[in-house]
Design a protein around this motif. Structure first.
Motif, PDB file in Angstrom:
ATOM      1  N   VAL A 183       0.834  -1.204   0.000  1.00 18.50           N
ATOM      2  CA  VAL A 183       0.000   0.000   0.000  1.00 18.50           C
ATOM      3  C   VAL A 183       0.870   1.257   0.000  1.00 18.50           C
ATOM      4  O   VAL A 183       0.600   2.215  -0.724  1.00 18.50           O
ATOM      5  CB  VAL A 183      -0.964  -0.004   1.213  1.00 18.50           C
ATOM      6  CG1 VAL A 183      -1.622   1.344   1.407  1.00 18.50           C
ATOM      7  CG2 VAL A 183      -2.016  -1.097   1.031  1.00 18.50           C
ATOM      8  N   GLU A 221       2.486   1.615  -3.521  1.00 25.65           N
ATOM      9  CA  GLU A 221       1.521   1.979  -4.559  1.00 25.65           C
ATOM     10  C   GLU A 221       0.937   3.376  -4.359  1.00 25.65           C
ATOM     11  O   GLU A 221       0.931   4.196  -5.285  1.00 25.65           O
ATOM     12  CB  GLU A 221       0.383   0.959  -4.578  1.00 25.65           C
ATOM     13  CG  GLU A 221      -0.655   1.250  -5.636  1.00 25.65           C
ATOM     14  CD  GLU A 221      -1.803   0.268  -5.585  1.00 25.65           C
ATOM     15  OE1 GLU A 221      -2.891   0.642  -6.061  1.00 25.65           O
ATOM     16  OE2 GLU A 221      -1.628  -0.848  -5.082  1.00 25.65           O
ATOM     17  N   GLN A 222       0.443   3.664  -3.157  1.00 24.73           N
ATOM     18  CA  GLN A 222      -0.224   4.938  -2.918  1.00 24.73           C
ATOM     19  C   GLN A 222       0.746   6.116  -2.937  1.00 24.73           C
ATOM     20  O   GLN A 222       0.442   7.165  -3.497  1.00 24.73           O
ATOM     21  CB  GLN A 222      -0.994   4.911  -1.594  1.00 24.73           C
ATOM     22  CG  GLN A 222      -2.148   3.931  -1.591  1.00 24.73           C
ATOM     23  CD  GLN A 222      -3.190   4.281  -2.626  1.00 24.73           C
ATOM     24  OE1 GLN A 222      -3.568   5.434  -2.786  1.00 24.73           O
ATOM     25  NE2 GLN A 222      -3.651   3.277  -3.349  1.00 24.73           N
ATOM     26  N   ALA A 223       1.910   5.964  -2.314  1.00 21.13           N
ATOM     27  CA  ALA A 223       2.895   7.053  -2.327  1.00 21.13           C
ATOM     28  C   ALA A 223       3.420   7.274  -3.741  1.00 21.13           C
ATOM     29  O   ALA A 223       3.614   8.420  -4.165  1.00 21.13           O
ATOM     30  CB  ALA A 223       4.047   6.749  -1.373  1.00 21.13           C
ATOM     31  N   LYS A 273       1.800   6.709  -6.541  1.00 20.99           N
ATOM     32  CA  LYS A 273       0.734   7.355  -7.311  1.00 20.99           C
ATOM     33  C   LYS A 273       0.616   8.830  -6.929  1.00 20.99           C
ATOM     34  O   LYS A 273       0.464   9.693  -7.779  1.00 20.99           O
ATOM     35  CB  LYS A 273      -0.593   6.642  -7.032  1.00 20.99           C
ATOM     36  CG  LYS A 273      -1.718   7.048  -7.958  1.00 20.99           C
ATOM     37  CD  LYS A 273      -3.030   6.373  -7.596  1.00 20.99           C
ATOM     38  CE  LYS A 273      -2.917   4.871  -7.606  1.00 20.99           C
ATOM     39  NZ  LYS A 273      -4.206   4.218  -7.287  1.00 20.99           N
ATOM     40  N   PHE A 274       0.702   9.137  -5.650  1.00 22.43           N
ATOM     41  CA  PHE A 274       0.574  10.520  -5.177  1.00 22.43           C
ATOM     42  C   PHE A 274       1.742  11.385  -5.641  1.00 22.43           C
ATOM     43  O   PHE A 274       1.557  12.523  -6.055  1.00 22.43           O
ATOM     44  CB  PHE A 274       0.470  10.538  -3.649  1.00 22.43           C
ATOM     45  CG  PHE A 274       0.307  11.909  -3.068  1.00 22.43           C
ATOM     46  CD1 PHE A 274      -0.900  12.582  -3.156  1.00 22.43           C
ATOM     47  CD2 PHE A 274       1.369  12.537  -2.441  1.00 22.43           C
ATOM     48  CE1 PHE A 274      -1.051  13.850  -2.628  1.00 22.43           C
ATOM     49  CE2 PHE A 274       1.230  13.801  -1.909  1.00 22.43           C
ATOM     50  CZ  PHE A 274       0.014  14.461  -2.004  1.00 22.43           C
TER      51      PHE A 274
END
Length: 157
Positions: free
Chosen positions: A51, A54-56, A58-59
């Protein structure tokens, strides 16, 4: 009347049944709590690592790498080892951190929001490069964050 009958106390059969049920419930609760803590300790770190990456990524619009994540549910602590935010191409990482340790306060449980007790960052290294007269290598991230919609609702923590 027998004097021993006055001093010995034998619980009624109904009380013994409730005591036995209570003991089984306490044992079952303890086993469930230990199983939950063990599952959180072993199963959650790989999920959290995925997570975070992926999230960092994408951000930030950049590749993010994490070597390992460790979670201690009994101490309410999280450790992230080997966090790197990479630059496009073969340049040195924009940001590299050897270890981040986050300790939550026990009050996080009843506030239902993270209450930080401590954060320790070990060996942070940043690579800031001027790309133009008024730009640096992370200017695109600053602009992306500035364009995010503002909310009137306060954060839960």
């Amino acid at each position: 009347m027998d004097p021993r009958a006055l001093t010995s106390h034998t619980p009624a059969p109904g009380r013994r049944r409730w005591a036995r049920r209570l003991a089984w419930a306490a044992a079952g609760g303890t086993v469930a709590l230990v199983a939950l803590a063990l599952a959180a300790h072993t199963a959650l770190p790989p999920l959290l690592r995925g997570v975070i990456v992926e999230q960092a990524g994408k951000f930030l619009g950049r590749e993010v790498q994490v070597d390992a994540v460790a979670l201690d549910p009994l101490r309410l602590s999280l450790a992230v080892d080997g966090l790197r935010i990479l630059e496009p191409g073969a340049a040195p990482p924009l940001l590299a951190i050897e270890r981040i340790e986050i300790d939550l306060a026990i009050s996080s449980l009843w506030h239902r929001a993270p209450v930080l007790e401590g954060v320790r960052v070990t060996r942070p290294q940043a690579s800031v490069v001027s790309t133009a007269a008024t730009r640096v290598n992370f200017s695109d991230n600053a602009e992306r964050i500035a364009r995010l919609p503002r909310t009137e609702r306060p954060a839960p923590f």
